[in-house]
Design a protein around this motif. Structure first.
Motif, PDB file in Angstrom:
ATOM      1  N   TRP A 194       0.824  -1.210   0.000  1.00 34.35           N
ATOM      2  CA  TRP A 194       0.000   0.000   0.000  1.00 34.35           C
ATOM      3  C   TRP A 194       0.857   1.260   0.000  1.00 34.35           C
ATOM      4  CZ3 TRP A 194      -4.427  -0.330  -1.927  1.00 34.35           C
ATOM      5  CH2 TRP A 194      -5.246  -1.436  -1.710  1.00 34.35           C
ATOM      6  N   LEU A 195       1.986   1.257   0.710  1.00 30.61           N
ATOM      7  CA  LEU A 195       2.866   2.427   0.693  1.00 30.61           C
ATOM      8  C   LEU A 195       3.457   2.635  -0.700  1.00 30.61           C
ATOM      9  CD1 LEU A 195       4.634   2.062   4.158  1.00 30.61           C
ATOM     10  CD2 LEU A 195       2.840   3.690   3.515  1.00 30.61           C
ATOM     11  N   TRP A 196       3.859   1.537  -1.346  1.00 29.37           N
ATOM     12  CA  TRP A 196       4.380   1.638  -2.711  1.00 29.37           C
ATOM     13  C   TRP A 196       3.299   2.158  -3.655  1.00 29.37           C
ATOM     14  CZ3 TRP A 196       2.646  -0.956  -7.066  1.00 29.37           C
ATOM     15  CH2 TRP A 196       3.411  -0.766  -8.212  1.00 29.37           C
ATOM     16  N   ALA A 197       2.089   1.593  -3.559  1.00 36.63           N
ATOM     17  CA  ALA A 197       0.986   2.028  -4.420  1.00 36.63           C
ATOM     18  C   ALA A 197       0.618   3.482  -4.144  1.00 36.63           C
ATOM     19  CB  ALA A 197      -0.226   1.120  -4.210  1.00 36.63           C
ATOM     20  N   ALA A 198       0.643   3.879  -2.877  1.00 38.24           N
ATOM     21  CA  ALA A 198       0.337   5.273  -2.535  1.00 38.24           C
ATOM     22  C   ALA A 198       1.384   6.210  -3.134  1.00 38.24           C
ATOM     23  CB  ALA A 198       0.283   5.439  -1.018  1.00 38.24           C
ATOM     24  N   TYR A 199       2.640   5.804  -3.117  1.00 40.82           N
ATOM     25  CA  TYR A 199       3.690   6.626  -3.729  1.00 40.82           C
ATOM     26  C   TYR A 199       3.441   6.772  -5.230  1.00 40.82           C
ATOM     27  CZ  TYR A 199       8.226   8.548  -4.863  1.00 40.82           C
ATOM     28  OH  TYR A 199       9.231   9.371  -5.310  1.00 40.82           O
ATOM     29  N   GLN A 200       3.083   5.670  -5.876  1.00 38.38           N
ATOM     30  CA  GLN A 200       2.813   5.712  -7.325  1.00 38.38           C
ATOM     31  C   GLN A 200       1.645   6.641  -7.654  1.00 38.38           C
ATOM     32  OE1 GLN A 200       5.053   4.365  -9.331  1.00 38.38           O
ATOM     33  NE2 GLN A 200       6.062   3.630  -7.502  1.00 38.38           N
ATOM     34  N   VAL A 201       0.632   6.662  -6.805  1.00 38.37           N
ATOM     35  CA  VAL A 201      -0.502   7.574  -7.012  1.00 38.37           C
ATOM     36  C   VAL A 201      -0.083   9.000  -6.671  1.00 38.37           C
ATOM     37  CG1 VAL A 201      -2.810   8.187  -6.154  1.00 38.37           C
ATOM     38  CG2 VAL A 201      -2.259   5.810  -6.677  1.00 38.37           C
ATOM     39  N   GLY A 202       0.653   9.160  -5.585  1.00 40.93           N
ATOM     40  CA  GLY A 202       1.050  10.493  -5.123  1.00 40.93           C
ATOM     41  C   GLY A 202       1.942  11.246  -6.095  1.00 40.93           C
ATOM     42  N   ILE A 203       2.804  10.530  -6.826  1.00 34.08           N
ATOM     43  CA  ILE A 203       3.702  11.241  -7.748  1.00 34.08           C
ATOM     44  C   ILE A 203       2.941  11.814  -8.939  1.00 34.08           C
ATOM     45  CG2 ILE A 203       5.783   9.993  -7.073  1.00 34.08           C
ATOM     46  CD1 ILE A 203       5.502   8.276  -9.582  1.00 34.08           C
ATOM     47  N   ARG A 204       1.715  11.450  -9.091  1.00 33.39           N
ATOM     48  CA  ARG A 204       0.895  12.059 -10.150  1.00 33.39           C
ATOM     49  C   ARG A 204       0.446  13.467  -9.760  1.00 33.39           C
ATOM     50  NH1 ARG A 204       1.403   7.857 -12.794  1.00 33.39           N
ATOM     51  NH2 ARG A 204       0.396   5.860 -12.820  1.00 33.39           N
ATOM     52  N   PHE A 205       0.517  13.780  -8.475  1.00 36.18           N
ATOM     53  CA  PHE A 205       0.099  15.096  -7.993  1.00 36.18           C
ATOM     54  C   PHE A 205       1.269  16.031  -7.703  1.00 36.18           C
ATOM     55  CE2 PHE A 205      -3.303  12.147  -6.802  1.00 36.18           C
ATOM     56  CZ  PHE A 205      -4.393  12.794  -7.366  1.00 36.18           C
ATOM     57  N   PRO A 257      11.656   8.902  -8.825  1.00 40.48           N
ATOM     58  CA  PRO A 257      11.223   7.504  -8.688  1.00 40.48           C
ATOM     59  C   PRO A 257      11.607   6.965  -7.312  1.00 40.48           C
ATOM     60  CG  PRO A 257      12.433   7.835 -10.730  1.00 40.48           C
ATOM     61  CD  PRO A 257      12.551   9.102  -9.939  1.00 40.48           C
ATOM     62  N   LEU A 258      10.829   6.055  -6.837  1.00 44.51           N
ATOM     63  CA  LEU A 258      11.054   5.474  -5.515  1.00 44.51           C
ATOM     64  C   LEU A 258      12.301   4.606  -5.526  1.00 44.51           C
ATOM     65  CD1 LEU A 258       9.862   5.215  -2.675  1.00 44.51           C
ATOM     66  CD2 LEU A 258       8.627   3.219  -3.478  1.00 44.51           C
ATOM     67  N   VAL A 259      13.234   4.914  -4.626  1.00 46.02           N
ATOM     68  CA  VAL A 259      14.452   4.116  -4.482  1.00 46.02           C
ATOM     69  C   VAL A 259      14.637   3.794  -3.010  1.00 46.02           C
ATOM     70  CG1 VAL A 259      15.625   5.038  -6.513  1.00 46.02           C
ATOM     71  CG2 VAL A 259      15.904   6.188  -4.323  1.00 46.02           C
ATOM     72  N   MET A 260      15.291   2.703  -2.754  1.00 48.65           N
ATOM     73  CA  MET A 260      15.582   2.326  -1.375  1.00 48.65           C
ATOM     74  C   MET A 260      16.657   3.260  -0.819  1.00 48.65           C
ATOM     75  SD  MET A 260      13.436   0.070  -0.793  1.00 48.65           S
ATOM     76  CE  MET A 260      13.904  -0.423   0.837  1.00 48.65           C
ATOM     77  N   PRO A 261      16.634   3.516   0.474  1.00 51.81           N
ATOM     78  CA  PRO A 261      17.626   4.430   1.049  1.00 51.81           C
ATOM     79  C   PRO A 261      19.046   3.879   0.916  1.00 51.81           C
ATOM     80  CG  PRO A 261      16.307   3.398   2.776  1.00 51.81           C
ATOM     81  CD  PRO A 261      15.720   2.994   1.466  1.00 51.81           C
ATOM     82  N   ARG A 262      19.974   4.802   0.670  1.00 55.00           N
ATOM     83  CA  ARG A 262      21.389   4.416   0.582  1.00 55.00           C
ATOM     84  C   ARG A 262      21.937   4.155   1.976  1.00 55.00           C
ATOM     85  NH1 ARG A 262      21.333   8.973  -2.944  1.00 55.00           N
ATOM     86  NH2 ARG A 262      21.992  10.171  -1.142  1.00 55.00           N
ATOM     87  N   GLN A 263      23.054   3.475   2.000  1.00 55.16           N
ATOM     88  CA  GLN A 263      23.743   3.201   3.271  1.00 55.16           C
ATOM     89  C   GLN A 263      24.056   4.526   3.948  1.00 55.16           C
ATOM     90  OE1 GLN A 263      24.202   0.052   4.068  1.00 55.16           O
ATOM     91  NE2 GLN A 263      25.401   0.241   5.918  1.00 55.16           N
ATOM     92  N   GLY A 264      23.720   4.663   5.211  1.00 49.26           N
ATOM     93  CA  GLY A 264      24.003   5.875   5.958  1.00 49.26           C
ATOM     94  C   GLY A 264      22.855   6.877   5.950  1.00 49.26           C
ATOM     95  N   VAL A 297       1.749  10.311   1.440  1.00 51.61           N
ATOM     96  CA  VAL A 297       0.608  10.877   2.172  1.00 51.61           C
ATOM     97  C   VAL A 297      -0.524  11.232   1.206  1.00 51.61           C
ATOM     98  CG1 VAL A 297      -0.147  12.875   3.543  1.00 51.61           C
ATOM     99  CG2 VAL A 297       1.958  11.669   4.138  1.00 51.61           C
ATOM    100  N   LEU A 298      -0.188  11.819   0.069  1.00 54.93           N
ATOM    101  CA  LEU A 298      -1.216  12.142  -0.922  1.00 54.93           C
ATOM    102  C   LEU A 298      -1.890  10.879  -1.460  1.00 54.93           C
ATOM    103  CD1 LEU A 298       0.459  15.012  -2.951  1.00 54.93           C
ATOM    104  CD2 LEU A 298      -1.606  15.164  -1.565  1.00 54.93           C
ATOM    105  N   GLY A 299      -1.097   9.866  -1.758  1.00 60.55           N
ATOM    106  CA  GLY A 299      -1.664   8.611  -2.258  1.00 60.55           C
ATOM    107  C   GLY A 299      -2.561   7.936  -1.242  1.00 60.55           C
ATOM    108  N   MET A 300      -2.137   7.911   0.011  1.00 62.88           N
ATOM    109  CA  MET A 300      -2.967   7.308   1.058  1.00 62.88           C
ATOM    110  C   MET A 300      -4.257   8.097   1.253  1.00 62.88           C
ATOM    111  SD  MET A 300      -1.581   4.511   2.005  1.00 62.88           S
ATOM    112  CE  MET A 300      -1.452   3.827   3.642  1.00 62.88           C
ATOM    113  N   ALA A 301      -4.194   9.436   1.103  1.00 65.14           N
ATOM    114  CA  ALA A 301      -5.408  10.254   1.200  1.00 65.14           C
ATOM    115  C   ALA A 301      -6.371   9.914   0.067  1.00 65.14           C
ATOM    116  CB  ALA A 301      -5.047  11.734   1.176  1.00 65.14           C
ATOM    117  N   VAL A 302      -5.833   9.711  -1.128  1.00 65.73           N
ATOM    118  CA  VAL A 302      -6.681   9.321  -2.268  1.00 65.73           C
ATOM    119  C   VAL A 302      -7.326   7.970  -1.991  1.00 65.73           C
ATOM    120  CG1 VAL A 302      -6.618   8.597  -4.698  1.00 65.73           C
ATOM    121  CG2 VAL A 302      -5.461  10.698  -3.987  1.00 65.73           C
TER     122      VAL A 302
END
Length: 194
Positions: free
Chosen positions: A112-123, A128-135, A150-155
């Motif tokens: 759901w967090l991944w899907a919310a990000y995909q929806v949120g980037i439309r607004f 693009p979503l990347v995993m955090p780097r070391q450190g 947050v925008l995607g979850m609101a939608v």
């Protein structure tokens, strides 16, 4: 098997499945008496145990599912107490609201967090979503991806609750119309009915 017999067996199977689901849900939900005896719930037990909050009436069911889905996406963890509180306020079905909140759970939260990000980037303009780097701290990483999430979850919260409410109301209306049509057919087929 005739067409009529096949239809009848499907209806019987549907009823049996529905009864099994209701029985299963009933076994997993705490009993109203147990809730009434809980010392932490005593101050609100009168409101919490009102029969209309546990009855399967179409408006109560539609509200309960909508409330549960709303809080499932607004607050993916610890959402059940908020959903129950709003069920009391809006006179909604508590068991179905609680079940609806389980759409987001520890097993599905990542999706759901991944899907919310995909929806949120439309607004908003976001990378693009990347995993955090070391450190990189989790707080830094979330601040970079937080707004689209947050925008995607609101939608999902608003869209899911409105869509579920409308679909349940529509399904209930169709069920009533089919029941009335079936009753009229039976009555018109009786001898001496004219």
């Amino acid at each position: 098997m005739t067409r009529h017999g096949n239809r009848t067996s499907h209806r019987a199977a549907d009823r049996t499945l529905w009864r099994r689901m209701r029985h299963s849900l009933g076994q997993r939900m705490p009993e109203r008496d147990a809730l009434a005896r809980n010392p932490m719930l005593r101050p609100i037990a009168r409101h919490l145990l009102a029969p209309r909050l546990w009855h399967m009436q179409h408006e109560s069911v539609a509200r309960g599912v909508a409330i549960g889905l709303f809080w499932a996406f607004v607050m993916p963890l610890g959402q059940i107490p908020l959903a129950v509180a709003h069920c009391i306020w809006w006179r909604a079905n508590i068991p179905l609201s609680v079940v609806s909140t389980l759409v987001t759970n520890p097993l599905t939260l990542g999706f759901w967090l991944w899907a919310a990000y995909q929806v949120g980037i439309r607004f908003v303009d976001a990378p693009p979503l990347v995993m955090p780097r070391q450190g990189t701290s989790l707080l830094e990483w979330f601040s970079a991806v937080g707004t689209p999430v947050v925008l995607g979850m609101a939608v999902f919260a608003i869209g899911g609750s409105l869509a579920s409410y409308a679909l349940i109301k529509l399904a209930w209306r169709i069920k009533v119309l089919l029941h009335l049509r079936h009753r009229r057919r039976r009555q018109s087929g009786r001898p001496g009915s004219a």
